[in-house]
Design a protein around this motif. Structure first.
Motif, short mmCIF file in Angstrom:
data_model
loop_
_atom_site.label_atom_id
_atom_site.label_comp_id
_atom_site.label_asym_id
_atom_site.label_seq_id
_atom_site.Cartn_x
_atom_site.Cartn_y
_atom_site.Cartn_z
N GLY A 148 37.23 30.83 36.39
CA GLY A 148 36.21 31.33 37.31
C GLY A 148 36.12 32.85 37.39
O GLY A 148 35.57 33.39 38.36
N ILE A 149 36.64 33.56 36.39
CA ILE A 149 36.57 35.02 36.39
C ILE A 149 35.23 35.44 35.79
O ILE A 149 34.89 35.06 34.66
N PRO A 150 34.42 36.22 36.52
CA PRO A 150 33.11 36.62 36.02
C PRO A 150 33.22 37.61 34.86
O PRO A 150 34.21 38.35 34.75
N LEU A 151 32.23 37.61 33.99
CA LEU A 151 32.18 38.50 32.82
C LEU A 151 33.49 38.49 32.03
O LEU A 151 34.11 39.53 31.79
N PRO A 152 33.96 37.33 31.60
CA PRO A 152 35.26 37.26 30.92
C PRO A 152 35.31 38.07 29.63
O PRO A 152 36.35 38.59 29.26
N GLY A 153 34.16 38.19 28.93
CA GLY A 153 34.14 38.97 27.70
C GLY A 153 34.41 40.45 27.95
O GLY A 153 34.92 41.14 27.06
N GLN A 154 34.10 40.92 29.14
CA GLN A 154 34.40 42.31 29.51
C GLN A 154 35.79 42.43 30.13
O GLN A 154 36.56 43.34 29.80
N ARG A 155 36.10 41.48 30.99
CA ARG A 155 37.37 41.53 31.72
C ARG A 155 38.58 41.37 30.82
O ARG A 155 39.68 41.83 31.15
N ILE A 156 38.41 40.76 29.67
CA ILE A 156 39.56 40.52 28.79
C ILE A 156 40.21 41.83 28.33
O ILE A 156 41.41 41.88 28.04
N ASP A 157 39.44 42.91 28.30
CA ASP A 157 39.97 44.19 27.84
C ASP A 157 40.40 45.10 28.99
O ASP A 157 40.78 46.26 28.76
N GLU A 158 40.33 44.59 30.23
CA GLU A 158 40.73 45.39 31.38
C GLU A 158 42.20 45.17 31.70
O GLU A 158 42.84 44.22 31.22
N TYR A 159 42.74 46.03 32.53
CA TYR A 159 44.17 46.03 32.86
C TYR A 159 44.40 45.41 34.24
O TYR A 159 43.46 45.32 35.06
N PRO A 160 45.63 44.96 34.53
CA PRO A 160 45.89 44.27 35.80
C PRO A 160 45.44 45.05 37.03
O PRO A 160 44.94 44.45 37.99
N HIS A 161 45.56 46.40 37.02
CA HIS A 161 45.17 47.16 38.21
C HIS A 161 43.66 47.13 38.45
O HIS A 161 43.20 47.47 39.54
N GLN A 162 42.88 46.72 37.45
CA GLN A 162 41.44 46.63 37.60
C GLN A 162 41.00 45.27 38.14
O GLN A 162 39.82 45.05 38.38
N PHE A 163 41.95 44.36 38.30
CA PHE A 163 41.67 43.02 38.84
C PHE A 163 42.03 42.98 40.31
O PHE A 163 42.99 43.61 40.75
N SER A 164 41.29 42.19 41.07
CA SER A 164 41.67 41.95 42.46
C SER A 164 42.88 41.01 42.50
O SER A 164 43.27 40.44 41.47
N GLY A 165 43.47 40.82 43.69
CA GLY A 165 44.64 39.94 43.80
C GLY A 165 44.34 38.53 43.34
O GLY A 165 45.12 37.92 42.60
N GLY A 166 43.19 38.01 43.76
CA GLY A 166 42.82 36.65 43.35
C GLY A 166 42.59 36.54 41.87
O GLY A 166 42.97 35.55 41.23
N MET A 167 41.97 37.56 41.29
CA MET A 167 41.70 37.53 39.85
C MET A 167 42.99 37.66 39.03
O MET A 167 43.13 37.04 37.97
N ARG A 168 43.94 38.45 39.54
CA ARG A 168 45.23 38.55 38.84
C ARG A 168 45.93 37.20 38.85
O ARG A 168 46.54 36.79 37.85
N GLN A 169 45.84 36.50 39.99
CA GLN A 169 46.48 35.19 40.06
C GLN A 169 45.81 34.21 39.11
O GLN A 169 46.48 33.41 38.44
N ARG A 170 44.49 34.29 39.00
CA ARG A 170 43.77 33.42 38.06
C ARG A 170 44.16 33.76 36.62
O ARG A 170 44.29 32.87 35.77
N ALA A 171 44.31 35.05 36.34
CA ALA A 171 44.74 35.46 35.00
C ALA A 171 46.13 34.91 34.69
O ALA A 171 46.42 34.50 33.56
N MET A 172 47.02 34.90 35.71
CA MET A 172 48.35 34.34 35.53
C MET A 172 48.27 32.84 35.21
O MET A 172 49.00 32.33 34.35
N ILE A 173 47.37 32.14 35.90
CA ILE A 173 47.20 30.71 35.64
C ILE A 173 46.65 30.50 34.23
O ILE A 173 47.08 29.60 33.50
#
Length: 336
Positions: A148-173
């Motif tokens: 459920g992370i929006p714009l995954p093609g862009q977000r894939i090249d971003e760093y953990p500090h650019q993600f919100s807490g919920g998005m970091r947890q989703r990335a961990m999952i």
């Protein structure tokens, strides 16, 4: 033992050694995790929940070791005694991520800040699969989209500090589920997240369990989450399992005074701000100076002399409901 049992933990003892002192963080714990089922582990901070998970993953710190007991994984190639494997040996590294994956409590510390999120997901795929680089990238984008992370093609090249807490947890999952493991260990996966994001994360975990038959071991403080997600529950206190069984067994007919006290201390939705809460009196003992008998005795309203003399043996109230307490069935719940 059921044919669908994936991991069996038997009489596990994990101790920490510091300054010539021993902390029996996990002391004689036994349970099993089954395919397509969720086992919830509950209890106060410091009761041994996370150490139990770390023992299964062989991610214990240097000052800790498994003293005795068995951790058996039943994968496609037969039984594997995890407790006998070298912590960072080839076989254990092969199991981590591929067969047994873990979602850590704090994604900001679990994710490496100097690598992009996509790189960290693809690293897992590179180690455990034969995918090419373009295939790994496409898979990582698909995983982020599934979470459920929006714009995954862009977000894939971003760093953990650019993600919100919920998005970091989703990335961990997404990282944990990259290789579609047979077992997922989630150590309080929604810590510090808002309730809406918590519901989404738990919904994702439930979907993965139902879609792929993944076994889930969920460590949590939230009894509401236990009610919604768990198939089976174990309650831990000071390194021991004091009660275990189905959700109906443990939450509807609690037998151990600690379980009953936990349930009495939780606010109930709809009763308003005037409802009376009954927190558990006292605090957990010093792990280096434990009571001789039952570990909960100093805080228990039903304590008797025999509780202070010896730890009770585990007994079964029904084929699925077990407890370690000198009380008879129902006394802790009804206050007799």
């Amino acid at each position: 033992m059921n044919d669908d049992t994936l991991v069996t933990v038997k009489n596990l003892k994990t101790y920490f050694y510091t300054n010539n002192r021993c902390n029996k963080a996990v002391n004689d714990v036994s349970f099993s995790v089954r395919k397509g089922r969720t086992l919830c582990v509950v209890g106060e901070s410091g009761c041994g929940k996370s150490v139990t998970a770390a023992s299964i993953m062989q991610l214990l710190p240097k000052l800790a070791r498994i003293e005795s007991g068995e951790i058996t994984y039943r994968g496609g190639s037969g039984e594997v005694r995890i407790d006998k494997l070298e912590r960072n040996g080839r076989e254990m590294r092969g199991l981590r991520g591929a067969d047994i994956a873990m979602i850590f409590q704090d994604p900001m510390t679990a994710l490496n800040p100097v690598y992009s999120v996509g790189f960290q997901i693809q690293e897992n795929l590179q180690y455990h699969t034969a995918m090419s680089a373009p295939e790994r990238r496409a898979k990582a984008i698909a995983l982020l989209a599934d979470m459920g992370i929006p714009l995954p093609g862009q977000r894939i090249d971003e760093y953990p500090h650019q993600f919100s807490g919920g998005m970091r947890q989703r990335a961990m999952i997404a990282m944990a589920m990259a290789c579609r493991p047979k077992m997922l260990i989630a150590d309080e996966p929604t810590t510090a997240l808002d309730v809406t994001t918590q519901a989404q994360v738990f919904g994702l975990m439930n979907h993965l369990k139902e879609a792929y038959g993944t076994a889930v071991m969920l460590i949590t403080h939230d009894m509401g989450v236990v009610t919604e997600l768990a198939d089976e529950v174990i309650v831990m206190y000071m390194g021991n399992i004091v009660e275990g069984g189905t959700v109906e067994d443990v939450l509807r007919t609690p037998t151990h005074p600690y379980t009953a006290a936990l349930l009495r201390s939780i606010p109930i939705l709809g009763r308003g701000r005037n409802q009376v809460l009954n927190p558990i009196r006292g605090s957990t003992p010093d792990p280096y100076q434990r009571p001789k008998g039952c570990q909960f005795a100093p805080r228990c309203d039903f304590c008797s002399p025999r509780c202070e003399e010896a730890m009770p043996e585990e007994r079964y109230m029904s084929p699925t409901h077990r407890v370690r307490c000198w009380l008879q069935a129902g006394e802790a719940k009804h206050g007799k």
